[in-house]
Design an enzyme around this catalytic site. Sequence first.
Site, PDB file in Angstrom:
ATOM      1  CD  GLU A 195      -8.899   1.187   7.734  1.00  0.00           C
ATOM      2  OE1 GLU A 195      -8.913   0.535   8.783  1.00  0.00           O
ATOM      3  OE2 GLU A 195      -7.969   2.077   7.878  1.00  0.00           O
TER       4      GLU A 195
ATOM      5  CG  ASN B 177      -9.010  -1.153  12.160  1.00  0.00           C
ATOM      6  OD1 ASN B 177      -8.070  -2.191  11.771  1.00  0.00           O
ATOM      7  ND2 ASN B 177      -9.364  -0.138  11.742  1.00  0.00           N
TER       8      ASN B 177
ATOM      9  CG  HIS C 220      -5.940  -2.203   9.049  1.00  0.00           C
ATOM     10  ND1 HIS C 220      -6.217  -0.848   9.436  1.00  0.00           N
ATOM     11  CD2 HIS C 220      -4.525  -2.424   8.828  1.00  0.00           C
ATOM     12  CE1 HIS C 220      -4.719  -0.399   9.730  1.00  0.00           C
ATOM     13  NE2 HIS C 220      -3.901  -1.395   9.442  1.00  0.00           N
TER      14      HIS C 220
ATOM     15  CG  ASP D 226      -0.391  -0.425   2.490  1.00  0.00           C
ATOM     16  OD1 ASP D 226       0.975  -0.341   2.418  1.00  0.00           O
ATOM     17  OD2 ASP D 226      -0.956  -0.740   3.436  1.00  0.00           O
TER      18      ASP D 226
HETATM   19  C1  F6R Z   1       1.383  -1.294   6.075  1.00  0.00           C
HETATM   20  C2  F6R Z   1       0.005  -2.162   6.276  1.00  0.00           C
HETATM   21  C3  F6R Z   1      -0.856  -2.069   7.555  1.00  0.00           C
HETATM   22  C4  F6R Z   1       0.068  -2.298   8.633  1.00  0.00           C
HETATM   23  C5  F6R Z   1      -0.850  -2.426  10.043  1.00  0.00           C
HETATM   24  C6  F6R Z   1       0.146  -2.610  11.349  1.00  0.00           C
HETATM   25  O1  F6R Z   1       2.103  -1.628   4.864  1.00  0.00           O
HETATM   26  O2  F6R Z   1      -0.245  -2.799   5.327  1.00  0.00           O
HETATM   27  O3  F6R Z   1      -1.649  -2.848   7.421  1.00  0.00           O
HETATM   28  O4  F6R Z   1       0.729  -3.550   8.722  1.00  0.00           O
HETATM   29  O5  F6R Z   1      -1.277  -0.950  10.130  1.00  0.00           O
HETATM   30  O6  F6R Z   1       0.905  -1.370  11.275  1.00  0.00           O
HETATM   31  P1  F6R Z   1       2.179  -1.444  12.685  1.00  0.00           P
HETATM   32  O7  F6R Z   1       3.143  -2.670  12.096  1.00  0.00           O
HETATM   33  O8  F6R Z   1       2.740  -0.227  12.417  1.00  0.00           O
HETATM   34  O9  F6R Z   1       1.391  -1.792  13.708  1.00  0.00           O
END
Ligand code: F6R
Length: 247
Positions: free
Chosen positions: A142, A135, A137, A67
Site C-alpha cells: 500500500e 491507490n 498499490h 500475495d
Molecule cells: C493481487 C494483487 C493486487 C491487484 C490489484 C488490482 O494479487 O496483487 O495488487 O493486482 O489490487 O486488482 P484488480 O485486478 O482486481 O483491479
Amino acid sequence: MRFILAKDATDVSQRAYDFIRKSILQNPSLILGLATGSTPLELYKLMISDHKRGNLSYKKVKTINLDEYVGLPEGHPQSYRYFMDNNLFNHIDIDKNNTKVPRGNAINLDKECEEYSSFVSTNRPDIQILGIGSNGHIAFNEPGTSFNSSTHIVKLKDSTIKDNARFFENESEVPQQAITMGIKDIMSAKMIILLATGSSKAEALYRAIKGPITEDCPASILQTHPNTVILGDHTSSFWIRVNREPE
Ligand code: F6R
C-alpha cells in the site's frame, strides 16, 4: 519502462499472453510471477484456451504468486490459492508442486515471510504479472510501503478493503491483513508486465508512469526497473493520453 496503449481489456490480455507464450516457447522451465484480482482473469482464460488447443505446455513452468489474505484456509473460496487453482492451475498441465502462493494461514507468519522472500531471491521470476490498485498499490504494498521491503504482513487500507469487498458477501468479511511480496522482491523479476484496465485505474496509472517516484505511489518504482512493460486500455490510460495530471 515501456507503455503500450492497447485497444481494450481483451487486447491488454492478448498482448500479455503473447509475451508469456513467446517466453515459455523459448524457455519451457520459465518462472512466472502471477497476480490475482479481476484484471488478469482474461489473460488466464487465454492461457487455458490456448493450452487446450494443444499449443502450449506448462509441464515445467514454475509459478510464484504475489500475495494471500491472512487467516483464510487454502480451500476458502476467497483465498488466492483457491483463486489460482480455479482460474488457472486446474485447467492447464502445470505440476501443482511447482506453484507457490504464500500461506496466509501459516502458524508462524514471520517465518513464512522470510522463507518466501528467500524463495523469490533464488527463483527470480522471468516474468512477473502485476495489476495495480486504484491507490497505486502493487501486490498488497500500500502507499507508504518502503521500496526496500521484502515479503511482509500488511494491514489493508480501507480503500483496498472496499475495492475487494465485491468478492465477499459483505465488506466485514474481507480479511484485514495480507501477506505480500515486498517491493524489493517484485523488482527482482527479470521482466515485469503490469496490466491496467478500466477508468478506476486511470489516476494510479498516470502517477505510476508520469508521476514522481515516491513511496506514496508504490507502482512508481517501476520507472526504475530495467525491463517493465505497462499495458493499458483506453480508459485506464485516460490521463496519460490527455497528457495532464489528474485533477
Ligand atoms: C493481487 C494483487 C493486487 C491487484 C490489484 C488490482 O494479487 O496483487 O495488487 O493486482 O489490487 O486488482 P484488480 O485486478 O482486481 O483491479
